[in-house]
Design a protein around this motif. Structure first.
Motif, PDB file in Angstrom:
ATOM      1  N   VAL A  10       0.856  -1.200   0.000  1.00  0.00           N
ATOM      2  CA  VAL A  10       0.000   0.000   0.000  1.00  0.00           C
ATOM      3  C   VAL A  10       0.895   1.255   0.000  1.00  0.00           C
ATOM      4  O   VAL A  10       0.645   2.216  -0.739  1.00  0.00           O
ATOM      5  N   ALA A  11       1.958   1.203   0.818  1.00  0.00           N
ATOM      6  CA  ALA A  11       2.873   2.355   0.913  1.00  0.00           C
ATOM      7  C   ALA A  11       3.479   2.658  -0.458  1.00  0.00           C
ATOM      8  O   ALA A  11       3.626   3.818  -0.849  1.00  0.00           O
ATOM      9  N   ARG A  12       3.812   1.604  -1.175  1.00  0.00           N
ATOM     10  CA  ARG A  12       4.399   1.791  -2.511  1.00  0.00           C
ATOM     11  C   ARG A  12       3.408   2.491  -3.428  1.00  0.00           C
ATOM     12  O   ARG A  12       3.780   3.352  -4.227  1.00  0.00           O
ATOM     13  N   TYR A  13       2.138   2.138  -3.266  1.00  0.00           N
ATOM     14  CA  TYR A  13       1.092   2.738  -4.090  1.00  0.00           C
ATOM     15  C   TYR A  13       1.052   4.254  -3.887  1.00  0.00           C
ATOM     16  O   TYR A  13       0.840   5.024  -4.811  1.00  0.00           O
ATOM     17  N   PHE A  14       1.328   4.673  -2.644  1.00  0.00           N
ATOM     18  CA  PHE A  14       1.312   6.116  -2.336  1.00  0.00           C
ATOM     19  C   PHE A  14       2.692   6.764  -2.449  1.00  0.00           C
ATOM     20  O   PHE A  14       2.900   7.883  -2.016  1.00  0.00           O
ATOM     21  N   GLY A  15       3.651   6.021  -2.990  1.00  0.00           N
ATOM     22  CA  GLY A  15       4.983   6.596  -3.205  1.00  0.00           C
ATOM     23  C   GLY A  15       5.943   6.437  -2.040  1.00  0.00           C
ATOM     24  O   GLY A  15       7.126   6.756  -2.149  1.00  0.00           O
ATOM     25  N   ALA A  16       5.449   5.895  -0.894  1.00  0.00           N
ATOM     26  CA  ALA A  16       6.325   5.776   0.283  1.00  0.00           C
ATOM     27  C   ALA A  16       7.361   4.661   0.098  1.00  0.00           C
ATOM     28  O   ALA A  16       8.344   4.601   0.847  1.00  0.00           O
ATOM     29  N   GLY A  17       7.166   3.807  -0.889  1.00  0.00           N
ATOM     30  CA  GLY A  17       8.137   2.744  -1.158  1.00  0.00           C
ATOM     31  C   GLY A  17       9.432   3.282  -1.739  1.00  0.00           C
ATOM     32  O   GLY A  17      10.428   2.570  -1.829  1.00  0.00           O
ATOM     33  N   LEU A  18       9.401   4.561  -2.138  1.00  0.00           N
ATOM     34  CA  LEU A  18      10.607   5.156  -2.731  1.00  0.00           C
ATOM     35  C   LEU A  18      11.663   5.502  -1.684  1.00  0.00           C
ATOM     36  O   LEU A  18      12.801   5.791  -2.029  1.00  0.00           O
ATOM     37  N   ALA A  19      11.257   5.469  -0.387  1.00  0.00           N
ATOM     38  CA  ALA A  19      12.167   5.941   0.667  1.00  0.00           C
ATOM     39  C   ALA A  19      13.501   5.201   0.628  1.00  0.00           C
ATOM     40  O   ALA A  19      14.565   5.838   0.655  1.00  0.00           O
ATOM     41  N   MET A  20      13.455   3.860   0.539  1.00  0.00           N
ATOM     42  CA  MET A  20      14.713   3.100   0.588  1.00  0.00           C
ATOM     43  C   MET A  20      15.584   3.345  -0.645  1.00  0.00           C
ATOM     44  O   MET A  20      16.777   3.609  -0.519  1.00  0.00           O
ATOM     45  N   PRO A  21      15.024   3.286  -1.874  1.00  0.00           N
ATOM     46  CA  PRO A  21      15.854   3.594  -3.047  1.00  0.00           C
ATOM     47  C   PRO A  21      16.432   5.012  -3.001  1.00  0.00           C
ATOM     48  O   PRO A  21      17.583   5.235  -3.374  1.00  0.00           O
ATOM     49  N   LEU A  22      15.646   5.973  -2.494  1.00  0.00           N
ATOM     50  CA  LEU A  22      16.158   7.354  -2.427  1.00  0.00           C
ATOM     51  C   LEU A  22      17.296   7.457  -1.416  1.00  0.00           C
ATOM     52  O   LEU A  22      18.302   8.127  -1.651  1.00  0.00           O
ATOM     53  N   PHE A  23      17.129   6.753  -0.297  1.00  0.00           N
ATOM     54  CA  PHE A  23      18.177   6.731   0.740  1.00  0.00           C
ATOM     55  C   PHE A  23      19.454   6.111   0.154  1.00  0.00           C
ATOM     56  O   PHE A  23      20.561   6.622   0.351  1.00  0.00           O
ATOM     57  N   GLY A  24      19.280   5.039  -0.631  1.00  0.00           N
ATOM     58  CA  GLY A  24      20.424   4.361  -1.260  1.00  0.00           C
ATOM     59  C   GLY A  24      21.135   5.282  -2.241  1.00  0.00           C
ATOM     60  O   GLY A  24      22.374   5.374  -2.254  1.00  0.00           O
ATOM     61  N   ALA A  25      20.331   5.999  -3.051  1.00  0.00           N
ATOM     62  CA  ALA A  25      20.919   6.906  -4.043  1.00  0.00           C
ATOM     63  C   ALA A  25      21.667   8.038  -3.353  1.00  0.00           C
ATOM     64  O   ALA A  25      22.793   8.390  -3.725  1.00  0.00           O
ATOM     65  N   MET A  26      21.048   8.555  -2.310  1.00  0.00           N
ATOM     66  CA  MET A  26      21.661   9.651  -1.554  1.00  0.00           C
ATOM     67  C   MET A  26      23.000   9.206  -0.970  1.00  0.00           C
ATOM     68  O   MET A  26      23.983   9.957  -0.958  1.00  0.00           O
ATOM     69  N   SER A  27      23.049   7.945  -0.517  1.00  0.00           N
ATOM     70  CA  SER A  27      24.288   7.466   0.111  1.00  0.00           C
ATOM     71  C   SER A  27      25.424   7.355  -0.913  1.00  0.00           C
ATOM     72  O   SER A  27      26.593   7.421  -0.550  1.00  0.00           O
ATOM     73  N   VAL A  28      25.086   7.180  -2.198  1.00  0.00           N
ATOM     74  CA  VAL A  28      26.129   7.143  -3.237  1.00  0.00           C
ATOM     75  C   VAL A  28      26.660   8.555  -3.475  1.00  0.00           C
ATOM     76  O   VAL A  28      27.875   8.775  -3.600  1.00  0.00           O
ATOM     77  N   VAL A  29      25.734   9.522  -3.506  1.00  0.00           N
ATOM     78  CA  VAL A  29      26.168  10.918  -3.667  1.00  0.00           C
ATOM     79  C   VAL A  29      27.052  11.303  -2.469  1.00  0.00           C
ATOM     80  O   VAL A  29      28.093  11.931  -2.628  1.00  0.00           O
ATOM     81  N   MET A  30      26.628  10.848  -1.285  1.00  0.00           N
ATOM     82  CA  MET A  30      27.392  11.155  -0.068  1.00  0.00           C
ATOM     83  C   MET A  30      28.459  10.078   0.152  1.00  0.00           C
ATOM     84  O   MET A  30      28.406   9.290   1.094  1.00  0.00           O
ATOM     85  N   SER A  31      29.412  10.022  -0.760  1.00  0.00           N
ATOM     86  CA  SER A  31      30.511   9.066  -0.582  1.00  0.00           C
ATOM     87  C   SER A  31      31.750   9.637  -1.254  1.00  0.00           C
ATOM     88  O   SER A  31      31.680  10.634  -1.969  1.00  0.00           O
TER      89      SER A  31
END
Ligand SMILES: Cc1cc2nc3c(=O)[nH]c(=O)nc-3n(C[C@H](O)[C@H](O)[C@H](O)COP(=O)(O)O)c2cc1C
Length: 389
Positions: free
Chosen positions: A252-273
């Motif tokens: 359900v969370a994915r349906y509302f876009g909340a599933g993006l949290a983990m991929p966004l966190f992962g992407a951010m961690s690459v920028v912050m390296s």
């Protein structure tokens, strides 16, 4: 045979030194350092048998049934890392280690037979601390670049393993596209019920019990898998993970876009390296993957020794490898599209040669220490006799 633990005042010839039997507690300590190696989701897919002057390392093929562990690749990398730690510790103990990989052939559980002989004086003593301090660090890192000389050292140590090499990219301008590859691979990961449920199964949501003096009393079930706090996701991240435990909620969370949290966190961690590395092999076999595992542990310990942190980013290489080895049937067409796009970006920005098989991607950089480590099974739980394994 004489035991090295005994202190003989007699000056020994080189041959006499080499012929000494190695004390059981020395071999046990070497195993203990093997166990400190990293493994996918901390499953510790290994067992050890101690013999006369030798240790046999076995893979436990039943330890990791994750979708990531395609044809045991993640577990073979972990065994390679454990093997490397044992070879390192042999040096520290003044022993010479002779390694035979898959002595009875690939597909068997005997990954390596290590024979030890006394070599004289202890070497590489600073590696002991690096093995013990090495850990997975999922915090945001400093964006200052890793010294080129350190990358070159890691390239050299990786290519000591036949058919294995390291590609890297430390330039700031390339971090955003590489963050995009991690984002795409993570999107595939979080959309899969099996991977979601597996992650929730290996995470420990309860706090580790403490005794009256405030010392941790680690129950056996915490000795594999990862404490929630080991994700270093902060209070909001912990709340997010707790609330997403059930797949029905995540869906359900994915349906509302909340599933993006983990991929966004992962992407951010690459920028912050401080840079991205990718270990590749030139041909696929259980032997080359174990060799890659050895190289990965050397890179990781080298970074640790230089004061840098590392986090594996396994989703892209392992999911892509699955499509190569087993075909695309296990994926939705939209996931295949994401993986191909991610791989194309990685090919371009890491200059991956056409014949390379990527097996382990990671980010590295300066970071604060992790506040919660993982645990390990007791050595006794992982020791077997050769017949038992
Ligand atoms: C083959 C392999 C793949 C891994 N993949 C990831 C990953 O994708 N993301 C991550 O954060 N950690 C990953 N890890 C790190 C493990 O979770 C970690 O090694 C394990 O929990 C033990 O913790 P430690 O490394 O701190 O000792 C991987 C480790 C290995 C060996």
């Amino acid at each position: 045979m004489e035991n090295i633990a005994s202190d003989s005042p007699v000056k020994k010839t080189e041959k006499a030194i080499r012929d000494q039997a190695i004390a059981n507690d020395v071999l046990l300590e070497i195993v203990r350092f093997g166990i400190m190696a990293p493994s996918g989701d901390n499953v510790q897919p290994w067992r050890f048998a101690i013999g006369e002057d030798c240790i046999t390392l076995f893979i436990n093929r039943g330890a990791d049934d994750s979708f990531f562990n395609v044809q045991q690749v993640a577990s073979l990398i972990a065994c390679g890392a454990a093997l490397q730690n044992m070879v390192y510790m042999a040096e520290v103990k003044g022993l010479e280690a002779t390694v035979e990989l898959f002595p009875y052939g690939e597909g068997r559980d005997e990954v390596a037979h290590i024979h030890f002989a006394m070599s004289g004086k202890p070497q590489n003593e600073s590696i002991e601390k690096a093995i013990l301090n090495r850990c997975t660090n999922r915090r945001m890192f400093s964006t200052s670049q890793i010294d080129k000389g350190i990358w070159e050292k890691m390239v050299a140590t990786t290519s000591q393993e036949a058919d294995t090499f390291l590609l890297y990219n430390e330039e700031k301008a390339w971090r955003r596209p590489l963050a995009h590859t991690v984002y795409l691979a993570d999107m595939v990961r979080v959309a899969r019920q099996d991977l979601h449920e597996y992650l929730m199964k290996i995470l420990h949501f309860k706090a580790i019990p403490k005794d009256k003096r405030g010392q941790e009393v680690v129950p056996d079930e915490f000795r594999t898998g990862m404490p929630l706090k080991n994700l270093q996701a902060g209070l909001m991240g912990d709340i997010y993970m707790r609330s997403m435990r059930k797949w029905s909620v995540m869906r359900v969370a994915r349906y509302f876009g909340a599933g993006l949290a983990m991929p966004l966190f992962g992407a951010m961690s690459v920028v912050m390296s401080g840079g991205i590395g990718l270990v590749c092999v030139r041909s696929f076999s259980e032997t080359t993957i174990v060799r890659a595992g050895r190289a990965i542990e050397r890179v990781w310990c080298e970074l640790e020794r230089e004061g840098y942190a590392l986090q594996p980013l396994a989703a892209l290489p392992l999911l892509t490898l699955r499509t190569h080895l087993e075909g695309e049937a296990a994926f939705k067409p939209s996931d295949i599209k994401k993986l191909k796009k991610a791989k194309a970006i990685a090919d371009h920005h890491l200059h991956i040669p056409a014949d390379a098989i990527p097996v382990f991607m990671f980010r590295a950089g300066r970071s604060a220490q992790v506040t919660q480590r993982t645990y390990r099974q007791r050595t006794a739980q992982l020791l077997v006799s050769s017949e038992e394994a």
